[in-house]
Design a protein around this motif. Structure first.
Motif, PDB file in Angstrom:
ATOM      1  N   HIS A 103      -4.688   6.566  -0.560  1.00 33.55           N
ATOM      2  CA  HIS A 103      -3.678   5.542  -0.810  1.00 33.55           C
ATOM      3  C   HIS A 103      -4.101   4.640  -1.948  1.00 33.55           C
ATOM      4  CE1 HIS A 103      -2.342   6.914   3.084  1.00 33.55           C
ATOM      5  NE2 HIS A 103      -1.257   6.180   2.970  1.00 33.55           N
ATOM      6  N   LEU A 155     -14.127   5.776  -4.672  1.00 30.10           N
ATOM      7  CA  LEU A 155     -13.508   4.519  -4.248  1.00 30.10           C
ATOM      8  C   LEU A 155     -13.773   3.374  -5.220  1.00 30.10           C
ATOM      9  CD1 LEU A 155     -14.483   4.756  -0.451  1.00 30.10           C
ATOM     10  CD2 LEU A 155     -12.389   5.546  -1.560  1.00 30.10           C
ATOM     11  N   TYR A 191     -19.352   7.214  -3.487  1.00 23.47           N
ATOM     12  CA  TYR A 191     -18.509   6.033  -3.259  1.00 23.47           C
ATOM     13  C   TYR A 191     -17.945   5.511  -4.576  1.00 23.47           C
ATOM     14  CZ  TYR A 191     -18.822   4.746   1.710  1.00 23.47           C
ATOM     15  OH  TYR A 191     -18.663   4.693   3.073  1.00 23.47           O
ATOM     16  N   SER A 220       1.149  11.325   3.315  1.00 22.65           N
ATOM     17  CA  SER A 220       0.496  10.858   4.535  1.00 22.65           C
ATOM     18  C   SER A 220       1.089  11.533   5.761  1.00 22.65           C
ATOM     19  CB  SER A 220       0.641   9.350   4.663  1.00 22.65           C
ATOM     20  OG  SER A 220       2.014   9.048   4.777  1.00 22.65           O
ATOM     21  N   SER A 240     -14.939  13.630   4.054  1.00 26.51           N
ATOM     22  CA  SER A 240     -14.332  12.473   4.725  1.00 26.51           C
ATOM     23  C   SER A 240     -13.975  11.394   3.716  1.00 26.51           C
ATOM     24  CB  SER A 240     -15.267  11.928   5.813  1.00 26.51           C
ATOM     25  OG  SER A 240     -16.371  11.264   5.224  1.00 26.51           O
ATOM     26  N   LEU A 241     -14.715  11.344   2.622  1.00 34.42           N
ATOM     27  CA  LEU A 241     -14.380  10.392   1.563  1.00 34.42           C
ATOM     28  C   LEU A 241     -13.056  10.777   0.893  1.00 34.42           C
ATOM     29  CD1 LEU A 241     -16.403   8.149   1.099  1.00 34.42           C
ATOM     30  CD2 LEU A 241     -17.216   9.329  -0.936  1.00 34.42           C
ATOM     31  N   ALA A 250     -10.615  12.496   2.187  1.00 29.83           N
ATOM     32  CA  ALA A 250      -9.464  12.558   3.089  1.00 29.83           C
ATOM     33  C   ALA A 250      -9.179  11.231   3.768  1.00 29.83           C
ATOM     34  CB  ALA A 250      -9.681  13.647   4.145  1.00 29.83           C
ATOM     35  N   CYS A 251     -10.017  10.232   3.547  1.00 28.93           N
ATOM     36  CA  CYS A 251      -9.811   8.971   4.273  1.00 28.93           C
ATOM     37  C   CYS A 251      -8.686   8.176   3.617  1.00 28.93           C
ATOM     38  CB  CYS A 251     -11.099   8.139   4.319  1.00 28.93           C
ATOM     39  SG  CYS A 251     -11.488   7.303   2.777  1.00 28.93           S
ATOM     40  N   ARG A 252      -8.203   7.228   4.363  1.00 29.10           N
ATOM     41  CA  ARG A 252      -7.017   6.493   3.927  1.00 29.10           C
ATOM     42  C   ARG A 252      -7.279   5.695   2.662  1.00 29.10           C
ATOM     43  NH1 ARG A 252      -6.017   3.167   8.401  1.00 29.10           N
ATOM     44  NH2 ARG A 252      -5.408   4.976   9.547  1.00 29.10           N
ATOM     45  N   GLU A 253      -8.463   5.152   2.541  1.00 29.39           N
ATOM     46  CA  GLU A 253      -8.762   4.343   1.353  1.00 29.39           C
ATOM     47  C   GLU A 253      -8.644   5.195   0.087  1.00 29.39           C
ATOM     48  OE1 GLU A 253     -12.464   2.211   1.650  1.00 29.39           O
ATOM     49  OE2 GLU A 253     -12.286   1.408  -0.385  1.00 29.39           O
ATOM     50  N   GLN A 307      -4.369   0.999  -2.908  1.00 30.99           N
ATOM     51  CA  GLN A 307      -4.425  -0.262  -2.153  1.00 30.99           C
ATOM     52  C   GLN A 307      -4.218  -1.443  -3.100  1.00 30.99           C
ATOM     53  OE1 GLN A 307      -5.373  -0.083   1.202  1.00 30.99           O
ATOM     54  NE2 GLN A 307      -6.376   1.917   1.351  1.00 30.99           N
ATOM     55  N   VAL A 351       0.850  -1.193   0.000  1.00 25.70           N
ATOM     56  CA  VAL A 351       0.000   0.000   0.000  1.00 25.70           C
ATOM     57  C   VAL A 351       0.876   1.229   0.000  1.00 25.70           C
ATOM     58  CG1 VAL A 351      -1.682   1.306   1.342  1.00 25.70           C
ATOM     59  CG2 VAL A 351      -1.811  -1.170   1.277  1.00 25.70           C
ATOM     60  N   ARG A 389     -16.304   1.600  -5.671  1.00 28.59           N
ATOM     61  CA  ARG A 389     -17.057   0.478  -5.126  1.00 28.59           C
ATOM     62  C   ARG A 389     -18.346   1.039  -4.530  1.00 28.59           C
ATOM     63  NH1 ARG A 389     -16.954   0.214   0.467  1.00 28.59           N
ATOM     64  NH2 ARG A 389     -15.309   1.385   1.508  1.00 28.59           N
TER      65      ARG A 389
END
Lengths: 484, 770
Positions: free
Chosen positions: B768, B725, B721, B677, B759-760, B762-765, B770, B613, B727
């Protein structure tokens, strides 16, 4: 919202075995967080590879014993970094007897300590000579900015195998006090040595210096992004923090779904849903008390004046404000010392077109003397170590452009406060400032001394993310005992 | 030159008049001294069994006298200066035997030679005791002094040749053999004896284990008995020990599997499919997995299962084109049969314009393209040319040839700007060696590289070649080029790195660069293809097979040497086709593994048991956020809508890119993939700064338009989403957002949706890959 306010990196309590006695040696500070793609990891033991990971969690417990074990003098350090490599001959090690091509265009002055002379542009520092100590025999083989900076800022020569942490990051990492203010701050920016270095080395990224960003000498100075964006409220900021923590936790759930039943319990411990830097950002911007640390205009005009109105002066004043409020390590980055040409203009007079034509050394003189005096008047000098240095010195002979080039073989470092005995010179350079005459001091020796003054055992070991133990200073580093 | 033999003859004949004090000029031009010493030795001592190089240099190195922290420092230590690790025995011989009026060796009473008294700490020595009195090292030195402290060269003909090389790196050492080179161990604390054999040009073989310096790359993992060469491995994983004798270094590999056999069998690890019969000459597609899996088996490392299709879509798009998949891309992908989906995606990405643009920037960063003063037009020409090369599927060899041999006006001939990024010949030598050979020649500016083959002659020889490329508006080849060799003080002779000297005939000069480039891109040059293949590997896999990727060294071996060799061969065979190698990588099981580690492989960072990751590069993240918001960010004076990955000038002013951690234009960006990060500043910027908020809080973004159009809560959640992301929200996520939106005050709904989207982003998923 209260549950947001915890610190994920640090002693983790409540599960796991007792520390294995092999790793409990008191003189070892083993700590670290294994980071994989930003995930802070702690592992329960019970299988082969956990050996290495277990050490890290144990280490986090032992940190408390490792720090401040040997009665430190200093609780904080202000490093005034002269970026580019200051000429030792025009500042702390003048050679008034040397031929003119060595002596250079500037003269020297007496100080409050008989027998010690400084460059002519340092009259106020000269008056405080009894408070400061000079090391005139610092020597390094590295005459390139990035390499020299790395050596001076970490105590290790750079190697491709491992990136070492700077003093500030180490101090921040070992300091267990909780604080809303960042523990390792750079004013205005930590872009040292050509910006090749982030200062964090192998330590978790949130120990890197926090660059304040703005210029404290400007009337509108403020830390960027610290005040709420106009349409945001505390409620909305809180809500965002809750949402992002949920999002990161959902990510973790997806991890568990993909793994087998047997693995879920352990994996649950591996992935934490916290983001240390985001937590700290949140705490900082929601604390008006913390934010006030950066409000330099709260200081009296006369005091602001005493530091000089240049960036370095006001940066030193901001550093004092931060230290006063518990920040343990501040780097003041004073740029422009790479004086390959026009030595007198750059160092003494300043460029005629500038708003306030004043050279680098007089700016430093005001800032440094202002800082020492202010710290002393507040009773903070004894517990605040002040270090003034750059990555190397300058060539003993002037070059054809009337400047001096890089010269690491001998140069000078100034220290004051924090248990340092003032009014003395440790180590001499030779008659032309070319090589150490006696008592050669390496950057590693300097590192050992700085750590010791800060109450950190320089022989302690830290742990890299892949489990490698690394001493804070190389084995050959020796403390400069004469300084205290 | 003639005085020297005379002086030493006096010593040999036991002349007791003390004429050691004969004055010798402090610096004898080294070429002449070499000849003189050779002559003298030949004349008087060819029958002696002792030789300085073979007998004494190893003692000094083993005792640590000539390391950088001691007398091997450039300035020496305590007035005694040796060459680093004995790389220059002639100078060392001179320093020991001649300097200080010859006081360091006492021919009448060898035991009281200063050299021995200091090293055994019989008298005060800053470096402490380095040799035990009457130990084998001290005895060797004593006997050598007793025999007259001779030089005794091994091969006379080499010594008498005149040239910049001056035979300084000729130790007469033909081969250094260390056994075993690779050990697979079974348990911690296990001990392996190493045996080192030196074979010299005169045919003599000698067991030199006791005189070899062993150094573990990770001293906490491996302990070494310096005398017996016994190695004990204390930690699991793969470890490297470097053996040094005279001028050769040999890496030794030790492997202690992550799980013991017992542990591996107890744990029900998902098993990998059996290795296919492997013959890459016909079909290279299994090449990567063959070698990667073989290493995993060796280390008893289980591999994570394949990632799901949605993850692969996002991953491949980000790695190959630097952007999130678009909704239509996602649709096309999902419509396809699952058997062919992934290979179709890889092919379509590799042939896309987005690939060309993203890799133009990647190459530009590698070549350090940047804007120099008054050179906007030149930079544009350079960038345009790189883009063309990618569009035309130019081979990497031809791109590099184009860069290094370009001539003409830099505002028209783009590649002619390459040399401008490094003005002086030495910087060019460093740049060229780092970029195209992934080697750090830099160390060889001042001394021969202590851990690699490079010599000062290589460094300054390459500088001399590159000095012929002159720039003043136009790039031209120039006859006269002077780079001073610091040792000789004369013009360095052009020389290929670790290769031949080049002729400097008047007419030949302009062709020096051609000769160099032909050598550089030749199939036989092992470094050229490997350097770029390894960099491509890092882009895809998150870590170089050789890591750091700009530090190929004899002493920094690849984790999977055979794989790097064969991938590079494949690269050459493909006509240096970047896409061909990226395709092999993207289609491998190795690349398609899940990022979720298993218990048994969580500690692995170097063997590809799971996808590494990594944070998105600053430019990619900035573009991704703009894409989701459907609201571009302005960069400097560039037209609105210019993507960050398409910016020509890496210094285009942008607080966003600076704060998110773009790499500095002076470096190749090899080290820092991204620092995103990290950093309080970056988080404040995301949370509170204007970067996201300015667009998110205005009407000028996708969410505001959806709200205006009256989209329902669940539609917005679902579509956000998918955009961010790739998904759908899972059931727990849907429930969470329904709860939030169900309880919100009506006048707060828009703000809550904004905070949701924030929040979508800035979130780690999201931040990054993956």
């Amino acid at each position: 919202m209260k549950r947001l306010h915890r610190y994920p990196i640090g002693p983790s309590e409540g599960h796991g075995n007792r520390p294995d006695s092999r790793w409990s040696r008191r003189d070892f500070v083993r700590a670290g967080a294994l980071a994989t793609g930003g995930f802070a990891i702690t592992l329960r033991d019970g299988f082969g590879i956990a050996d290495l990971l277990r050490m890290q969690r144990i280490g986090a417990r032992e940190v408390k014993q490792g720090v401040h074990a040997n009665s430190p003098a200093a609780k904080a350090c202000i490093l005034i970094w002269l970026d580019g490599g200051p000429s030792h001959l025009e500042t702390f090690d003048p050679k008034p007897e040397a031929p003119v091509e060595v002596r250079g265009p500037l003269s020297s002055i007496a100080t409050s300590v008989p027998g010690i002379r400084l460059g002519e542009c340092l009259p106020q520092t000269a008056a405080l000579m009894d408070r400061v100590a000079l090391i005139r025999s610092v020597t390094s083989p590295l005459g390139e900015h990035q390499f020299g900076t790395h050596y001076m800022m970490t105590g290790y020569q750079p190697t491709p195998v491992l990136d070492y942490p700077s003093y500030g990051a180490v101090y921040s990492f070992l300091d267990q006090k909780t604080s809303v203010l960042p523990k390792n701050v750079a004013v205005p920016q930590f872009n040292v040595g050509g910006a090749g270095m982030d200062g964090g080395g192998y330590l978790p990224p949130h120990h890197r210096p926090f660059s304040v960003g703005g210029d404290p000498a400007k009337p509108d100075f403020q830390v960027r992004d610290l005040n709420y964006f106009p349409s945001l409220t505390t409620d909305r900021i809180d809500r965002r923090m809750e949402f992002i923590e949920s999002m990161n936790r959902f990510g973790q759930n997806s991890v568990e779904q993909e793994s087998s039943q047997a693995q879920q319990e352990t994996l649950g411990e591996i992935f934490t849903d916290s983001d240390p830097d985001l937590q700290r950002a949140y705490q900082l911007m929601t604390s008006s008390e913390a934010k006030s640390a950066f409000k330099i205009d709260e200081e009296r005009d006369a005091l602001r004046e005493s530091y000089g109105r240049k960036t370095v002066g006001q940066s030193c004043l901001l550093a004092r404000r931060l230290v006063e409020r518990g920040v343990p390590f501040v780097t003041v980055n004073h740029k422009g010392w790479d004086t390959h040409n026009q030595l007198a203009t750059r160092l003494k007079d300043g460029f005629a077109g500038a708003k306030t034509p004043i050279g680098l050394i007089p700016s430093l003189d005001r800032a440094l003397s202002g800082l020492i005096t202010d710290l002393e008047q507040r009773g903070m000098l004894d517990e605040t170590l002040v270090v003034v240095m750059g990555e190397f010195g300058r060539t003993p002979k002037l070059n054809t452009s009337g400047g001096r080039d890089h010269w690491p073989r001998v140069f000078s470092v100034l220290m004051a406060g924090g248990g340092i005995r003032g009014g003395q010179v440790v180590g001499q350079s030779d008659s032309v400032g070319e090589s150490p005459f006696d008592h050669p001091v390496t950057p590693s020796d300097l590192a050992a001394t700085i750590y010791t003054q800060l109450g950190i055992d320089p022989t302690a070991e830290l742990q890299t993310p892949d489990g490698r133990p690394v001493r804070l200073t190389p084995p050959e580093a020796e403390i400069i005992a004469e300084l205290t | 030159m003639l005085r020297l033999p005379k002086l030493t003859r006096n010593q040999k004949t036991g002349n007791e008049t003390g004429c050691f004090v004969l004055s010798i000029p402090p610096v004898i031009p080294r070429l002449f001294s070499g000849v003189a010493l050779g002559f003298w030795a030949f004349a008087d001592y060819s029958v002696s069994g002792q030789s300085f190089v073979r007998e004494i240099t190893p003692v000094l190195t083993k005792a640590g006298c000539n390391q950088g922290a001691c007398h091997g420092a450039a300035a020496g230590r305590g007035g005694f200066r040796l060459s680093l690790y004995g790389s220059d025995p002639e100078a060392d011989f001179h320093e020991i035997v001649m300097r200080l009026g010859g006081r360091r060796v006492n021919h009448l009473d060898p035991q009281s030679s200063l050299l021995l008294l200091k090293a055994t700490e019989t008298i005060e020595h800053g470096g402490g005791q380095r040799l035990v009195s009457s130990g084998s090292g001290a005895v060797r030195i004593e006997q050598w002094i007793d025999q007259g402290a001779p030089w005794n060269v091994t091969d006379e003909s080499n010594r008498s040749g005149i040239g910049d090389a001056a035979a300084t790196d000729d130790f007469g050492l033909q081969q250094l053999q260390v056994e075993p080179r690779l050990s697979i161990l079974s348990h911690q604390g296990q001990t392996i004896p190493l045996k080192v054999t030196a074979t010299f040009e005169d045919g003599i073989s000698e067991n030199v284990t006791g005189w070899t310096v062993f150094k573990a790359e990770d001293e906490s993992a491996v302990s070494i008995d310096p005398d017996s060469g016994e190695i004990t491995v204390n930690r699991r994983g793969r470890h490297i020990v470097i053996a040094r004798y005279l001028n050769q270094v040999v890496p030794v590999e030790l492997v202690l599997p992550f799980l013991s056999e017992d542990e591996a069998s107890l744990r029900q690890n998902p098993s990998r499919p059996a290795l296919p019969e492997f013959s890459h000459s016909e079909d290279p597609s299994s090449l990567i997995d063959h070698w990667v899996n073989q290493k995993l088996d060796l280390l008893n490392l289980p591999s994570s299962p394949p990632c799901d299709d949605a993850t692969f879509l996002r991953r491949a798009c980000l790695d190959l084109t630097g952007r999130l998949p678009t909704p239509s891309q996602t649709d096309d992908y999902l419509k396809l049969d699952s058997e062919v989906r992934r290979t179709w995606l890889v092919d379509s990405l590799l042939s896309s314009d987005e690939f060309n643009r993203y890799w133009t920037q990647k190459l530009a960063k590698l070549f350090r393209l940047r804007k120099l003063p008054n050179s906007q037009a030149a930079m544009e020409a350079y960038h345009r040319w790189l883009g063309q090369q990618l569009e035309e599927h130019a081979g990497y060899d031809s791109i590099v040839k184009g860069l290094l041999l370009a001539r003409g006006d830099t505002t028209e001939v783009g590649p002619a700007n390459f040399y401008r990024t490094a003005d002086n010949p030495r910087e060019r030598a460093e740049l060229v060696s780092e970029v195209f050979m992934a080697s750090r020649l830099r160390c060889a500016n001042c001394h021969n590289h202590p851990l690699d083959q490079w010599t000062q002659d290589d460094y300054h020889g390459l500088a001399a070649i590159l000095a012929t490329q002159r720039f003043s508006e136009r790039l031209v080849a120039h006859r006269s080029a002077n780079v001073t060799h610091p040792k000789t003080g004369r013009d360095a002779l052009p020389k290929l790195p670790a290769g031949a000297w080049l002729s400097r005939e008047v007419d030949a000069d302009p062709n020096l660069a051609t000769e160099f480039v032909d050598w550089l891109v030749a199939k036989e040059n092992p470094l050229f293809a490997k350097a770029i293949v390894n960099r491509l590997w890092k882009v895809m896999m998150g870590r170089g097979l050789v890591d750091p990727v700009d530090d190929f060294r004899q002493t920094n071996p690849a984790t999977h040497p055979e794989l790097l060799d064969e991938l590079s061969l494949e690269f050459v065979k493909s006509g240096y086709d970047l896409r061909a190698i990226l395709r092999l990588m993207a289609n491998s099981d190795c690349y398609q593994r899940s990022a979720v580690p298993l218990l048994g492989n969580v500690a692995d960072v170097a063997f590809y048991s799971h996808y590494n990751v990594r944070p998105l590069q600053a430019e990619v993240l900035a573009d991704a956020i703009s894409d989701v918001l459907d609201s571009p960010l302005a960069y400097g004076g560039q037209p609105i809508g210019t993507r960050a990955v398409e910016l020509m000038d890496p210094q285009t002013p942008s607080r966003a890119l600076d704060t998110l951690g773009r790499c500095s234009p002076e470096s190749s960006c090899d080290q820092s993939l991204s620092t995103f990060s990290a950093g309080l500043g970056a988080k404040l910027f995301l949370l509170n700064g204007d970067f996201i908020n300015q667009r998110l809080e205005s009407e000028n973004n996708r969410l505001s338009r959806w709200i205006t159009r009256g989209y329902s809560d669940s539609e917005i959640v679902r579509d956000c989403y998918q955009l961010a992301l790739q998904r759908l929200p899972r059931s727990d996520e849907r429930a969470y957002w329904e709860r939030q939106l169900g309880t919100v005050q009506a006048d707060d709904r828009d703000n809550l949706l904004r905070d949701f989207l924030w929040s979508l982003l800035a979130c780690r998923e999201f931040t990054h890959n993956q």
